[in-house]
Design a protein around this motif. Sequence first.
Motif, PDB file in Angstrom:
ATOM      1  N   VAL A 114      22.986  34.817  32.512  1.00  0.00           N
ATOM      2  CA  VAL A 114      23.514  36.183  32.505  1.00  0.00           C
ATOM      3  C   VAL A 114      24.559  36.353  33.599  1.00  0.00           C
ATOM      4  O   VAL A 114      25.624  36.940  33.381  1.00  0.00           O
ATOM      5  CB  VAL A 114      22.381  37.216  32.681  1.00  0.00           C
ATOM      6  CG1 VAL A 114      22.948  38.616  32.941  1.00  0.00           C
ATOM      7  CG2 VAL A 114      21.495  37.248  31.446  1.00  0.00           C
ATOM      8  N   ALA A 115      24.281  35.825  34.788  1.00  0.00           N
ATOM      9  CA  ALA A 115      25.217  35.936  35.903  1.00  0.00           C
ATOM     10  C   ALA A 115      26.546  35.268  35.558  1.00  0.00           C
ATOM     11  O   ALA A 115      27.627  35.819  35.835  1.00  0.00           O
ATOM     12  CB  ALA A 115      24.618  35.318  37.163  1.00  0.00           C
ATOM     13  N   VAL A 116      26.485  34.096  34.949  1.00  0.00           N
ATOM     14  CA  VAL A 116      27.713  33.398  34.561  1.00  0.00           C
ATOM     15  C   VAL A 116      28.424  34.155  33.441  1.00  0.00           C
ATOM     16  O   VAL A 116      29.661  34.244  33.421  1.00  0.00           O
ATOM     17  CB  VAL A 116      27.416  31.947  34.134  1.00  0.00           C
ATOM     18  CG1 VAL A 116      28.684  31.250  33.651  1.00  0.00           C
ATOM     19  CG2 VAL A 116      26.807  31.167  35.292  1.00  0.00           C
ATOM     20  N   GLY A 117      27.656  34.712  32.511  1.00  0.00           N
ATOM     21  CA  GLY A 117      28.250  35.502  31.440  1.00  0.00           C
ATOM     22  C   GLY A 117      29.019  36.699  31.974  1.00  0.00           C
ATOM     23  O   GLY A 117      30.144  36.983  31.544  1.00  0.00           O
ATOM     24  N   LEU A 231      27.936  33.259  44.916  1.00  0.00           N
ATOM     25  CA  LEU A 231      27.351  34.550  45.275  1.00  0.00           C
ATOM     26  C   LEU A 231      25.829  34.476  45.379  1.00  0.00           C
ATOM     27  O   LEU A 231      25.190  35.440  45.793  1.00  0.00           O
ATOM     28  CB  LEU A 231      27.749  35.612  44.236  1.00  0.00           C
ATOM     29  CG  LEU A 231      29.244  35.956  44.184  1.00  0.00           C
ATOM     30  CD1 LEU A 231      29.543  36.861  42.995  1.00  0.00           C
ATOM     31  CD2 LEU A 231      29.687  36.622  45.481  1.00  0.00           C
ATOM     32  N   ASP A 232      25.261  33.311  44.963  1.00  0.00           N
ATOM     33  CA  ASP A 232      23.826  33.060  45.060  1.00  0.00           C
ATOM     34  C   ASP A 232      23.026  34.187  44.414  1.00  0.00           C
ATOM     35  O   ASP A 232      22.075  34.724  44.983  1.00  0.00           O
ATOM     36  CB  ASP A 232      23.403  32.908  46.528  1.00  0.00           C
ATOM     37  CG  ASP A 232      22.021  32.261  46.668  1.00  0.00           C
ATOM     38  OD1 ASP A 232      21.623  31.527  45.738  1.00  0.00           O
ATOM     39  OD2 ASP A 232      21.342  32.519  47.678  1.00  0.00           O
ATOM     40  N   LEU A 233      23.405  34.528  43.179  1.00  0.00           N
ATOM     41  CA  LEU A 233      22.787  35.654  42.501  1.00  0.00           C
ATOM     42  C   LEU A 233      21.343  35.391  42.115  1.00  0.00           C
ATOM     43  O   LEU A 233      20.519  36.296  42.126  1.00  0.00           O
ATOM     44  CB  LEU A 233      23.607  36.025  41.252  1.00  0.00           C
ATOM     45  CG  LEU A 233      25.048  36.464  41.540  1.00  0.00           C
ATOM     46  CD1 LEU A 233      25.766  36.795  40.253  1.00  0.00           C
ATOM     47  CD2 LEU A 233      25.057  37.669  42.476  1.00  0.00           C
ATOM     48  N   VAL A 234      21.027  34.124  41.758  1.00  0.00           N
ATOM     49  CA  VAL A 234      19.639  33.820  41.354  1.00  0.00           C
ATOM     50  C   VAL A 234      19.129  32.545  42.013  1.00  0.00           C
ATOM     51  O   VAL A 234      18.059  32.057  41.667  1.00  0.00           O
ATOM     52  CB  VAL A 234      19.514  33.685  39.815  1.00  0.00           C
ATOM     53  CG1 VAL A 234      19.728  35.020  39.145  1.00  0.00           C
ATOM     54  CG2 VAL A 234      20.473  32.648  39.257  1.00  0.00           C
ATOM     55  N   ASP A 257      43.711  34.661  47.894  1.00  0.00           N
ATOM     56  CA  ASP A 257      44.258  35.393  49.039  1.00  0.00           C
ATOM     57  C   ASP A 257      44.109  36.906  48.862  1.00  0.00           C
ATOM     58  O   ASP A 257      44.205  37.660  49.835  1.00  0.00           O
ATOM     59  CB  ASP A 257      45.743  35.058  49.240  1.00  0.00           C
ATOM     60  CG  ASP A 257      45.954  33.614  49.669  1.00  0.00           C
ATOM     61  OD1 ASP A 257      45.000  33.025  50.218  1.00  0.00           O
ATOM     62  OD2 ASP A 257      47.052  33.079  49.444  1.00  0.00           O
ATOM     63  N   ASP A 258      43.875  37.347  47.629  1.00  0.00           N
ATOM     64  CA  ASP A 258      43.700  38.778  47.370  1.00  0.00           C
ATOM     65  C   ASP A 258      42.333  39.239  47.863  1.00  0.00           C
ATOM     66  O   ASP A 258      41.415  38.428  48.075  1.00  0.00           O
ATOM     67  CB  ASP A 258      43.833  39.072  45.871  1.00  0.00           C
ATOM     68  CG  ASP A 258      45.224  38.777  45.338  1.00  0.00           C
ATOM     69  OD1 ASP A 258      46.171  38.719  46.156  1.00  0.00           O
ATOM     70  OD2 ASP A 258      45.357  38.591  44.112  1.00  0.00           O
ATOM     71  N   ASP A 259      42.169  40.545  47.992  1.00  0.00           N
ATOM     72  CA  ASP A 259      40.868  41.115  48.339  1.00  0.00           C
ATOM     73  C   ASP A 259      40.021  41.149  47.073  1.00  0.00           C
ATOM     74  O   ASP A 259      40.257  41.964  46.169  1.00  0.00           O
ATOM     75  CB  ASP A 259      41.044  42.531  48.899  1.00  0.00           C
ATOM     76  CG  ASP A 259      39.712  43.132  49.362  1.00  0.00           C
ATOM     77  OD1 ASP A 259      38.667  42.450  49.224  1.00  0.00           O
ATOM     78  OD2 ASP A 259      39.724  44.276  49.844  1.00  0.00           O
ATOM     79  N   LEU A 260      39.037  40.251  46.990  1.00  0.00           N
ATOM     80  CA  LEU A 260      38.216  40.121  45.783  1.00  0.00           C
ATOM     81  C   LEU A 260      36.823  40.731  45.952  1.00  0.00           C
ATOM     82  O   LEU A 260      35.943  40.487  45.121  1.00  0.00           O
ATOM     83  CB  LEU A 260      38.095  38.640  45.401  1.00  0.00           C
ATOM     84  CG  LEU A 260      39.416  37.923  45.092  1.00  0.00           C
ATOM     85  CD1 LEU A 260      39.157  36.451  44.821  1.00  0.00           C
ATOM     86  CD2 LEU A 260      40.118  38.574  43.896  1.00  0.00           C
ATOM     87  N   ASN A 261      36.633  41.513  46.990  1.00  0.00           N
ATOM     88  CA  ASN A 261      35.316  42.088  47.236  1.00  0.00           C
ATOM     89  C   ASN A 261      34.861  42.985  46.085  1.00  0.00           C
ATOM     90  O   ASN A 261      33.675  43.009  45.741  1.00  0.00           O
ATOM     91  CB  ASN A 261      35.305  42.885  48.543  1.00  0.00           C
ATOM     92  CG  ASN A 261      35.313  41.975  49.761  1.00  0.00           C
ATOM     93  OD1 ASN A 261      34.767  40.869  49.721  1.00  0.00           O
ATOM     94  ND2 ASN A 261      35.954  42.416  50.845  1.00  0.00           N
ATOM     95  N   ARG A 266      31.223  43.822  41.675  1.00  0.00           N
ATOM     96  CA  ARG A 266      31.024  44.194  40.271  1.00  0.00           C
ATOM     97  C   ARG A 266      30.208  43.129  39.542  1.00  0.00           C
ATOM     98  O   ARG A 266      29.316  43.446  38.754  1.00  0.00           O
ATOM     99  CB  ARG A 266      32.384  44.391  39.600  1.00  0.00           C
ATOM    100  CG  ARG A 266      32.302  44.882  38.161  1.00  0.00           C
ATOM    101  CD  ARG A 266      33.670  45.244  37.622  1.00  0.00           C
ATOM    102  NE  ARG A 266      33.634  45.476  36.190  1.00  0.00           N
ATOM    103  CZ  ARG A 266      33.269  46.625  35.637  1.00  0.00           C
ATOM    104  NH1 ARG A 266      32.907  47.637  36.393  1.00  0.00           N
ATOM    105  NH2 ARG A 266      33.268  46.751  34.316  1.00  0.00           N
ATOM    106  N   ILE A 267      30.501  41.863  39.799  1.00  0.00           N
ATOM    107  CA  ILE A 267      29.745  40.775  39.178  1.00  0.00           C
ATOM    108  C   ILE A 267      28.284  40.846  39.594  1.00  0.00           C
ATOM    109  O   ILE A 267      27.376  40.735  38.753  1.00  0.00           O
ATOM    110  CB  ILE A 267      30.345  39.410  39.556  1.00  0.00           C
ATOM    111  CG1 ILE A 267      31.716  39.222  38.906  1.00  0.00           C
ATOM    112  CG2 ILE A 267      29.405  38.270  39.143  1.00  0.00           C
ATOM    113  CD1 ILE A 267      32.457  37.984  39.389  1.00  0.00           C
ATOM    114  N   GLU A 268      28.043  41.033  40.872  1.00  0.00           N
ATOM    115  CA  GLU A 268      26.660  41.091  41.362  1.00  0.00           C
ATOM    116  C   GLU A 268      25.914  42.276  40.779  1.00  0.00           C
ATOM    117  O   GLU A 268      24.781  42.142  40.294  1.00  0.00           O
ATOM    118  CB  GLU A 268      26.654  41.174  42.892  1.00  0.00           C
ATOM    119  CG  GLU A 268      25.253  41.191  43.478  1.00  0.00           C
ATOM    120  CD  GLU A 268      25.254  41.113  44.980  1.00  0.00           C
ATOM    121  OE1 GLU A 268      24.151  41.051  45.565  1.00  0.00           O
ATOM    122  OE2 GLU A 268      26.342  41.107  45.584  1.00  0.00           O
TER     123      GLU A 268
END
Length: 279
Positions: A114-117, A231-234, A257-261, A266-268
């Motif tokens: 699910v996390a990868v999806g 992100l070590d989600l699971v 280099d962009d701010d990807l926070n 959102r993914i988490e």
Amino acid sequence: MPLALSERVIVERAQMLPAFPTVVNDLLMTLDDDNATIGALIQLVGRDPVITARVLSIANAAAMAGRIQRDVRDMQVAVSLIGVARLREIVLTLSLAEFAHGAHVGRQFWEHSVAVGVAAQELARIGRASVDFALVCGLLHDIGQLWMARCHPLEFQMVRMSREQEPGLDIIEAERRHFGVDHCAIGSVLAGAWQLPPSVVAAIRHHHEAHPPADKLVAATHVGEALANALDLVGHDQASVVEVSAGACELLGLHWDDDLNFLFGRIEARSRFLNRIFS
């Protein structure tokens, strides 16, 4: 001595898995059909009472959150509340969750999928690719490992033991040592046998490869797994991508280099939400 697995043997032994949900293929086909209507989508969902019940349940929750005093029992009303895109996501995730549950897969395997999806979806959105196809790619990217665990549990455990005994041993090398092939190859054979779209088959086949992909769905799945693990989600590390393709990131328009926070957050949040609903 590794196993000698042909494509025919892989497909034949896949009978040990539950039947692949046809609603996934049917729904993906509607994405390429310019004449597909909301009514056709509702009719598709209505074939499965379990999916219908879950969609209505989520619609009722949305109604309560919006302080709508109404018991939603009609799919047309449900779609108006949750939206067509959300409906497709629910159907795809729930149908594949039922498939995984029927295969008696471990909770960590499904949560990682699910996390990868979700990660693949978010990356596909950045790269202007289909988020629905990306979700399926992510949910099924490690389906070859599920086949290994169900059809050859002894060799599957030997792969795990090899990695414990040899820290740093790549999962692909460990699998080839005992199975003769890796989970990416097995998964792509299964996806082809289930008549999934070529782009989905390719994403499953190449999600561990670091060379520049030619398809955005391959890129989204490859980078999506890397992000889900980073992100070590699971806490899943059995099939982690070792090296991230710079070409895949470039194809998606992803710049570190962009701010990807916001992307990471959102993914988490979305992966945890979906896992809570469909666990």
